[in-house]
Design a protein around this motif. Structure first.
Motif, short mmCIF file in Angstrom:
data_model
loop_
_atom_site.label_atom_id
_atom_site.label_comp_id
_atom_site.label_asym_id
_atom_site.label_seq_id
_atom_site.Cartn_x
_atom_site.Cartn_y
_atom_site.Cartn_z
N VAL A 127 -3.20 -6.49 6.47
CA VAL A 127 -3.80 -5.33 6.30
C VAL A 127 -3.97 -4.62 7.68
O VAL A 127 -4.71 -5.39 8.36
CB VAL A 127 -5.19 -5.41 5.27
N TYR A 128 -3.63 -3.17 7.54
CA TYR A 128 -3.69 -2.71 8.79
C TYR A 128 -4.69 -1.50 8.84
O TYR A 128 -4.91 -0.87 7.84
CB TYR A 128 -2.25 -2.25 9.33
N ASN A 129 -5.04 -1.11 9.81
CA ASN A 129 -5.97 0.23 10.12
C ASN A 129 -5.03 1.20 10.38
O ASN A 129 -3.83 1.24 10.21
CB ASN A 129 -7.14 0.09 11.05
N SER A 130 -5.55 2.65 10.48
CA SER A 130 -4.75 3.71 10.53
C SER A 130 -3.93 3.85 12.00
O SER A 130 -2.83 4.60 12.14
CB SER A 130 -5.37 5.08 10.42
N SER A 131 -4.13 2.95 12.70
CA SER A 131 -3.56 2.89 14.19
C SER A 131 -2.57 1.65 13.94
O SER A 131 -2.07 1.45 15.25
CB SER A 131 -4.58 2.59 15.13
N ARG A 132 -2.33 1.20 13.04
CA ARG A 132 -1.28 -0.02 13.08
C ARG A 132 -1.71 -1.04 13.54
O ARG A 132 -0.76 -1.81 14.01
CB ARG A 132 0.12 0.77 13.42
N VAL A 133 -3.02 -1.42 13.61
CA VAL A 133 -3.74 -2.78 14.16
C VAL A 133 -3.99 -3.47 13.00
O VAL A 133 -4.83 -3.00 12.28
CB VAL A 133 -4.47 -2.19 15.22
N ALA A 134 -3.79 -4.61 13.21
CA ALA A 134 -3.91 -5.72 11.78
C ALA A 134 -5.58 -5.69 12.16
O ALA A 134 -6.12 -6.22 12.99
CB ALA A 134 -3.24 -6.92 12.13
N TYR A 135 -6.13 -5.85 10.86
CA TYR A 135 -7.58 -6.39 10.62
C TYR A 135 -7.57 -7.94 10.97
O TYR A 135 -6.86 -8.37 10.38
CB TYR A 135 -8.21 -5.80 9.30
N THR A 136 -8.87 -8.24 11.52
CA THR A 136 -8.89 -9.75 11.77
C THR A 136 -10.44 -9.99 11.80
O THR A 136 -11.23 -8.93 11.20
CB THR A 136 -8.40 -9.84 13.28
N ARG B 22 13.18 -1.50 10.01
CA ARG B 22 12.15 -0.71 9.87
C ARG B 22 10.96 -1.18 9.59
O ARG B 22 10.99 -1.91 8.56
CB ARG B 22 12.70 0.71 8.87
N ASP B 23 9.87 -0.54 9.91
CA ASP B 23 8.32 -0.80 9.30
C ASP B 23 8.22 0.36 8.33
O ASP B 23 8.12 1.51 8.83
CB ASP B 23 7.43 -0.82 10.28
N VAL B 24 7.96 0.19 7.13
CA VAL B 24 7.38 1.10 6.14
C VAL B 24 5.97 0.96 5.96
O VAL B 24 5.58 -0.35 5.36
CB VAL B 24 8.38 1.22 4.99
N TRP B 25 5.11 1.81 6.15
CA TRP B 25 3.64 1.78 6.02
C TRP B 25 3.13 2.16 4.74
O TRP B 25 3.45 3.34 4.20
CB TRP B 25 2.84 2.22 7.17
N VAL B 26 2.78 1.56 3.73
CA VAL B 26 2.17 2.03 2.53
C VAL B 26 0.70 1.86 2.25
O VAL B 26 -0.02 0.88 2.60
CB VAL B 26 2.83 0.72 1.44
N PRO B 27 0.11 2.90 1.95
CA PRO B 27 -1.28 3.29 2.00
C PRO B 27 -1.82 2.42 0.76
O PRO B 27 -1.65 2.70 -0.38
CB PRO B 27 -1.63 4.54 1.96
N VAL B 28 -3.31 1.69 0.94
CA VAL B 28 -4.05 1.10 0.07
C VAL B 28 -5.21 2.07 -0.21
O VAL B 28 -5.62 2.67 -1.10
CB VAL B 28 -4.52 -0.11 0.24
N GLY C 202 -13.80 0.24 -2.85
CA GLY C 202 -14.91 0.93 -2.12
C GLY C 202 -14.42 1.92 -1.17
O GLY C 202 -15.13 2.89 -1.20
N GLY C 203 -13.12 1.94 -0.67
CA GLY C 203 -12.53 2.90 -0.12
C GLY C 203 -12.98 3.37 0.94
O GLY C 203 -12.68 4.47 1.43
N LYS C 204 -13.92 2.53 1.61
CA LYS C 204 -14.65 2.97 2.94
C LYS C 204 -13.92 2.87 4.34
O LYS C 204 -14.26 3.51 5.08
CB LYS C 204 -16.11 2.34 2.96
N VAL C 205 -12.82 1.98 4.19
CA VAL C 205 -12.13 1.90 5.33
C VAL C 205 -10.68 2.02 4.86
O VAL C 205 -10.26 1.63 3.98
CB VAL C 205 -12.27 0.12 5.75
N PRO C 206 -9.92 2.63 5.88
CA PRO C 206 -8.60 2.94 5.72
C PRO C 206 -7.77 1.60 5.76
O PRO C 206 -7.83 0.67 6.57
CB PRO C 206 -8.17 4.13 6.81
N MET C 207 -7.00 1.01 4.68
CA MET C 207 -6.09 0.17 4.63
C MET C 207 -4.82 0.68 4.57
O MET C 207 -4.29 1.40 3.41
CB MET C 207 -6.63 -0.69 3.58
N TYR C 208 -3.87 -0.08 5.19
CA TYR C 208 -2.23 0.03 5.08
C TYR C 208 -1.73 -1.34 5.00
O TYR C 208 -2.01 -2.30 5.76
CB TYR C 208 -1.68 0.99 6.02
N VAL C 209 -0.56 -1.67 4.24
CA VAL C 209 0.23 -2.68 4.39
C VAL C 209 1.50 -2.37 4.87
O VAL C 209 1.92 -1.28 4.79
CB VAL C 209 0.30 -3.32 3.08
#
Length: 406
Positions: A196-205, A327-333, A389-396
């Motif tokens: 799962v990534y943030n809006s800057s395309r950096v993986a959460y850890t 290609r990288d395709v980013w899908v929003p959660v 909760g939707g409090k944090v942007p999440m992308y896969v």
């Protein structure tokens, strides 16, 4: 064949000779020869590696996922459509076809193409699906880990999506799939990287090591607690970006020339993984922890899931394709605030399927993850809270590879 399944191979078949993993002792066979019950869900009997369910609940999740991903990969599927329309009569193979949702969608656009779906269980077709594509589609039961020799040089397009979790030797499987194409055929390979990534395309850890249930034997071991956050630590259950800052997050694809590993260097042990900064949380974020557990358990079951980041290299190294594009395709959660309406719509379609994935992993995690039912329920609940909760942007991130067969 249509709406029917091939008989299960006999014990003398090549498939059974290469079978390496036994069934869980906690399962028993159902009356349906293609299914067995495992931790209160139905799973397939053909492969011991792929343990996601095949029941009505999973059917609803896959249908929602298919609708969302058809939107996300619209530009890629436009290539498929254009390729299949080059000639009057064409053929297409969908590997891991499930209920045939993708085939139905494409068959409605290209009725002259003959579609073949392959999966571990018979395709449970609705009456509407049977009527709409019965003349141009067929479905067969087959474990691709046993090879695809029967389909050699038979198709103009081959489509593969989210297959890695059930594959024992991913690079070999890619080679087998490539052999099913005729010269000039189009190969389409799409895989999620289980992060799962943030809006800057950096993986959460996270800064602590991944919880490994096998470490219960270590003195002083304590299982992680995933309770409802208190007011003083309300952020502890939510993923914190491993890099500050944000940028516009869209689902448009970007092309890279080489694959990147989806896991931190210390994976699967966790702890201080790649991309970590001082903003990492001190408590294990439940969703990241959950996805790490899925990869670890899938690996224990025999899957080559940890190699998904090398998809582009595997396709190139078959030496059977030209014009390979990655290609990288980013899908929003949970999309970034202020995003465009199309992204919000895609997230609304994809989020229920993503949440449903948590429950779908129960048979896998209870069989190979080492969790007790109580521990897994707690983890699932916490991960669900983080998502909904939707409090944090999440992308896969989906890695999408296309190539033309030489």
């Amino acid at each position: 064949m249509k709406d029917a399944a091939s008989p299960r191979p006999s014990s003398s078949s090549n498939h059974d000779r290469t079978r390496l993993y036994d069934y869980s002792p906690y399962s028993y066979m159902s009356t349906d020869k293609y299914h067995r019950e495992l931790h209160n869900r139905l799973v397939n009997t053909l492969s011991d590696i792929y343990l996601l369910p095949d029941d009505e609940e999973e059917d609803a999740r896959l249908q929602a996922e298919a609708k969302a991903l058809d939107m996300a990969f619209e530009s890629i599927y436009a290539l498929v459509e254009a390729h299949l329309k080059k000639r009057v009569s064409t053929t297409c193979l969908d590997v891991g076809s499930a209920r045939g949702y993708w085939i139905d969608q494409m068959a409605s656009k290209i009725p002259s193409t003959q579609f073949t779906g392959v999966d571990l269980v018979p395709a449970k077709r609705s009456q509407k699906s049977r009527t709409s594509s019965s003349s141009s589609s067929s479905f067969e039961v087959h474990d691709v880990n046993g090879g695809l020799e029967r389909y050699q040089a038979s198709f103009d397009v081959v489509h593969v999506r989210n297959l890695t979790q059930g594959i024992q030797r991913f690079s070999s499987c890619i080679g087998d799939i490539a052999e099913t194409l005729r010269p000039g055929g189009l190969g389409v390979f799409i895989e999620w990287d289980y992060q799962v990534y943030n809006s800057s395309r950096v993986a959460y850890t996270f800064s602590q090591a991944t919880f490994d249930p096998s470490r219960r034997v270590v003195p002083g071991f304590q299982a992680p607690s995933f309770g409802r956050p208190s007011s003083s630590s309300s952020s502890s259950l939510f993923l914190t970006p491993s890099s500050a800052g944000s940028s516009s997050a869209s689902t448009s694809s970007s092309t890279s020339s080489s694959p990147s590993s989806p896991f931190p260097p210390s994976f699967p042990g966790g702890g201080n993984g790649g991309g970590r900064s001082n903003t990492s949380t001190e408590q294990i974020p439940a969703l990241v922890h959950f996805l790490r557990a899925v990869v670890r358990a899938s690996t224990a079951a025999g899957s080559h899931i940890s190699s998904v980041g090398h998809l582009g290299a595997f396709v190139q190294r078959t030496y059977q394709f030209k014009d390979v594009q990655v290609r990288d395709v980013w899908v929003p959660v949970n999309p970034q605030p202020g995003c465009d309406p199309q992204e919000r719509k895609l997230a609304a379609e994809f989020r229920p399927a993503f949440v449903g994935f948590l429950n779908s992993c129960s048979p896998l995690l209870l069989s190979h993850g080492g969790y007790t039912a109580t521990e897994l329920s707690s983890l699932e609940d916490a991960a669900r809270i983080e998502i909904m909760g939707g409090k944090v942007p999440m992308y896969v991130r989906f890695i999408c590879v296309t190539g033309i067969k030489i």
